[in-house]
Design a protein around this motif. Sequence first.
Motif, PDB file in Angstrom:
ATOM      1  N   GLY A  19       0.825  -1.209   0.000  1.00  0.00           N
ATOM      2  CA  GLY A  19       0.000   0.000   0.000  1.00  0.00           C
ATOM      3  C   GLY A  19       0.850   1.246   0.000  1.00  0.00           C
ATOM      4  O   GLY A  19       2.032   1.218  -0.378  1.00  0.00           O
ATOM      5  N   SER A  30      -2.922  -1.813  -2.894  1.00  0.00           N
ATOM      6  CA  SER A  30      -4.105  -1.062  -2.466  1.00  0.00           C
ATOM      7  C   SER A  30      -4.395  -0.011  -3.536  1.00  0.00           C
ATOM      8  O   SER A  30      -3.565   0.258  -4.415  1.00  0.00           O
ATOM      9  N   ARG A  31      -5.544   0.595  -3.425  1.00  0.00           N
ATOM     10  CA  ARG A  31      -5.899   1.626  -4.407  1.00  0.00           C
ATOM     11  C   ARG A  31      -4.958   2.824  -4.318  1.00  0.00           C
ATOM     12  O   ARG A  31      -4.636   3.433  -5.342  1.00  0.00           O
ATOM     13  N   VAL A  34      -6.501  -4.605  -5.353  1.00  0.00           N
ATOM     14  CA  VAL A  34      -7.377  -5.490  -4.578  1.00  0.00           C
ATOM     15  C   VAL A  34      -8.390  -4.612  -3.857  1.00  0.00           C
ATOM     16  O   VAL A  34      -8.016  -3.612  -3.249  1.00  0.00           O
ATOM     17  N   GLY A  35      -9.654  -4.996  -3.906  1.00  0.00           N
ATOM     18  CA  GLY A  35     -10.641  -4.222  -3.148  1.00  0.00           C
ATOM     19  C   GLY A  35     -11.961  -4.086  -3.857  1.00  0.00           C
ATOM     20  O   GLY A  35     -12.199  -4.717  -4.888  1.00  0.00           O
ATOM     21  N   GLN A  42     -12.876  -0.539   2.048  1.00  0.00           N
ATOM     22  CA  GLN A  42     -12.906  -0.864   0.615  1.00  0.00           C
ATOM     23  C   GLN A  42     -11.798  -1.850   0.249  1.00  0.00           C
ATOM     24  O   GLN A  42     -11.925  -2.597  -0.708  1.00  0.00           O
ATOM     25  N   LEU A  70       7.954  -2.154   7.650  1.00  0.00           N
ATOM     26  CA  LEU A  70       7.992  -3.187   6.606  1.00  0.00           C
ATOM     27  C   LEU A  70       9.354  -3.266   5.938  1.00  0.00           C
ATOM     28  O   LEU A  70       9.746  -4.333   5.440  1.00  0.00           O
TER      29      LEU A  70
HETATM   30  C1  LIG Z   1     -15.640   4.282  -3.599  1.00  0.00           C
HETATM   31  C2  LIG Z   1     -14.279   3.876  -3.126  1.00  0.00           C
HETATM   32  C3  LIG Z   1     -13.723   2.697  -3.600  1.00  0.00           C
HETATM   33  C4  LIG Z   1     -12.472   2.293  -3.150  1.00  0.00           C
HETATM   34  N1  LIG Z   1     -11.932   1.105  -3.621  1.00  0.00           N
HETATM   35  C5  LIG Z   1     -10.771   0.679  -3.106  1.00  0.00           C
HETATM   36  C6  LIG Z   1     -10.218  -0.583  -3.501  1.00  0.00           C
HETATM   37  O1  LIG Z   1     -10.754  -1.277  -4.358  1.00  0.00           O
HETATM   38  N2  LIG Z   1      -9.053  -0.972  -2.934  1.00  0.00           N
HETATM   39  C7  LIG Z   1      -8.392  -0.227  -1.995  1.00  0.00           C
HETATM   40  O2  LIG Z   1      -7.318  -0.670  -1.512  1.00  0.00           O
HETATM   41  N3  LIG Z   1      -8.878   0.961  -1.627  1.00  0.00           N
HETATM   42  C8  LIG Z   1     -10.039   1.430  -2.159  1.00  0.00           C
HETATM   43  N4  LIG Z   1     -10.492   2.658  -1.794  1.00  0.00           N
HETATM   44  C9  LIG Z   1      -9.608   3.538  -1.003  1.00  0.00           C
HETATM   45  C10 LIG Z   1      -9.602   3.257   0.469  1.00  0.00           C
HETATM   46  O3  LIG Z   1     -10.633   3.960   1.103  1.00  0.00           O
HETATM   47  C11 LIG Z   1      -8.253   3.676   1.107  1.00  0.00           C
HETATM   48  O4  LIG Z   1      -8.035   5.034   0.815  1.00  0.00           O
HETATM   49  C12 LIG Z   1      -7.061   2.884   0.599  1.00  0.00           C
HETATM   50  O5  LIG Z   1      -7.323   1.504   0.671  1.00  0.00           O
HETATM   51  C13 LIG Z   1      -5.844   3.207   1.469  1.00  0.00           C
HETATM   52  O6  LIG Z   1      -4.716   2.598   0.914  1.00  0.00           O
HETATM   53  P1  LIG Z   1      -3.466   2.250   1.851  1.00  0.00           P
HETATM   54  O7  LIG Z   1      -3.920   1.379   2.956  1.00  0.00           O
HETATM   55  O8  LIG Z   1      -2.403   1.756   0.945  1.00  0.00           O
HETATM   56  O9  LIG Z   1      -3.010   3.694   2.335  1.00  0.00           O
HETATM   57  P2  LIG Z   1      -3.123   4.374   3.761  1.00  0.00           P
HETATM   58  O10 LIG Z   1      -4.503   4.348   4.271  1.00  0.00           O
HETATM   59  O11 LIG Z   1      -2.451   5.683   3.635  1.00  0.00           O
HETATM   60  O12 LIG Z   1      -2.278   3.420   4.703  1.00  0.00           O
HETATM   61  C14 LIG Z   1      -0.901   3.262   4.631  1.00  0.00           C
HETATM   62  C15 LIG Z   1      -0.500   2.391   5.810  1.00  0.00           C
HETATM   63  O13 LIG Z   1       0.871   2.103   5.729  1.00  0.00           O
HETATM   64  C16 LIG Z   1       1.421   2.106   7.034  1.00  0.00           C
HETATM   65  N5  LIG Z   1       2.854   2.353   6.888  1.00  0.00           N
HETATM   66  C17 LIG Z   1       3.459   3.472   6.445  1.00  0.00           C
HETATM   67  N6  LIG Z   1       4.795   3.316   6.400  1.00  0.00           N
HETATM   68  C18 LIG Z   1       5.034   2.053   6.846  1.00  0.00           C
HETATM   69  C19 LIG Z   1       6.213   1.285   7.038  1.00  0.00           C
HETATM   70  N7  LIG Z   1       7.430   1.775   6.739  1.00  0.00           N
HETATM   71  N8  LIG Z   1       6.107   0.034   7.531  1.00  0.00           N
HETATM   72  C20 LIG Z   1       4.885  -0.498   7.843  1.00  0.00           C
HETATM   73  N9  LIG Z   1       3.736   0.194   7.674  1.00  0.00           N
HETATM   74  C21 LIG Z   1       3.801   1.448   7.176  1.00  0.00           C
HETATM   75  C22 LIG Z   1       0.668   3.187   7.769  1.00  0.00           C
HETATM   76  O14 LIG Z   1       0.694   2.948   9.168  1.00  0.00           O
HETATM   77  C23 LIG Z   1      -0.726   3.061   7.168  1.00  0.00           C
HETATM   78  O15 LIG Z   1      -1.547   2.236   7.971  1.00  0.00           O
HETATM   79  C24 LIG Z   1     -11.748   3.077  -2.231  1.00  0.00           C
HETATM   80  C25 LIG Z   1     -12.333   4.265  -1.748  1.00  0.00           C
HETATM   81  C26 LIG Z   1     -13.571   4.652  -2.190  1.00  0.00           C
HETATM   82  C27 LIG Z   1     -14.162   5.907  -1.658  1.00  0.00           C
END
Ligand SMILES: Cc1cc2nc3c(=O)[nH]c(=O)nc-3n(C[C@H](O)[C@H](O)[C@H](O)COP(=O)(O)OP(=O)(O)OC[C@H]3O[C@@H](n4cnc5c(N)ncnc54)[C@H](O)[C@@H]3O)c2cc1C
Length: 317
Positions: A209, A235-236, A250-251, A272, A306
């Motif tokens: 992600g 992730s998205r 994925v999602g 999501q 990570l």
């Molecule tokens: C209508 C709609 C549909 C959507 N469809 C999808 C979908 O299909 N799939 C999807 O994934 N999302 C989808 N989303 C988006 C979703 O809401 C989130 O915004 C998205 O999943 C967040 O991605 P993320 O977890 O990679 O990022 P973030 O939420 O920013 O999380 C990043 C994470 O990484 C961790 N991190 C950072 N640095 C490190 C490190 N060095 N070591 C370990 N951990 C670390 C942080 O603690 C944090 O928890 C959708 C949203 C909407 C509104």
Amino acid sequence: MAGVWIIAEQRDGEFRKITFEVASAAKKVADELGSEVTALVLGSGMEGACAELGKYGVAKVLYGDGDAFAAYTTDAYNNACAALIKDGAPDVVLMGASTQGKDLGGRLAARLDTGIAVDCTALAVEDGKIKATRPMYAGKVYADVIINGSPQMASLRPNVFDVVESGGEAAVESVSADAGEVKAVVAEVQAAEEGKIDLTEATVIVSGGRGMKEADNFALLEELAGKINAAVGASRSAVDAGWRPHTDQVGQTGKVVTPNLYIACGISGAIQHLAGMGSSKVIVAINKDPDAPIHTKADYCVVADLFDVVPELTKEV
Ligand SMILES: Cc1cc2nc3c(=O)[nH]c(=O)nc-3n(C[C@H](O)[C@H](O)[C@H](O)COP(=O)(O)OP(=O)(O)OC[C@H]3O[C@@H](n4cnc5c(N)ncnc54)[C@H](O)[C@@H]3O)c2cc1C
């Protein structure tokens, strides 16, 4: 000709794994209903491959041959399946909730004037009818659905139903399948890189992600994935940032996956995202934030950076 029918899925003349999963689930349902499984196969020059479906509980294959069926198209499959199902009048029709099944299922149900339970994760028989369990509201609740129309239709989530070998060879009958008017043709197929494991069929997935920080860091995940024969997902946020192609997402608006093992690296676990991987059998979360929602869903939570953990893991395996 009543009973339980399945719509087989093939690519380049070879059955896809989802076909064996659906056949195995259909066999269980048919046994409880006291009927048999018939597979509807549309393809080009693949009659010889059809008997193989007997291994997974199919008693009979209805094979429709034609150039129009070599590769899936919405119109050709919908037209031919609708006509054959109307003719055969099965009680139940099952298919995969794969890309093909998602495209075909709703249209076919509308054409047959019946209902369909999509993306089901369990099937049971109750009072002579199938009861299908399916996630709703991005996996927040599971609903039990009984279709009152006929045939009762359901599509099954890939990788959830076990492949069970239960029989020998199926009887194969050639049928005349009419593709009808085909309004859209496949102009080009852009295949995934050779050797790349399809996310929806992968038994192990390593996903990254926003915590991956930049595109090049996905090399860490590719390396781990290579060692454990895994597919790489995202992730998205990672996709929107341009670090990975949309096919890796994925999602809810990406792919729904059900691997035996899902390793989420730097993914927060938004609802999501969970909608796409929440039914994975074992989930490992590597996230430095102990309060990240992914930890509430994970079987193993690694609260750490990570960039320390993934290389160590790769070294270990
Ligand atoms: C209508 C709609 C549909 C959507 N469809 C999808 C979908 O299909 N799939 C999807 O994934 N999302 C989808 N989303 C988006 C979703 O809401 C989130 O915004 C998205 O999943 C967040 O991605 P993320 O977890 O990679 O990022 P973030 O939420 O920013 O999380 C990043 C994470 O990484 C961790 N991190 C950072 N640095 C490190 C490190 N060095 N070591 C370990 N951990 C670390 C942080 O603690 C944090 O928890 C959708 C949203 C909407 C509104």
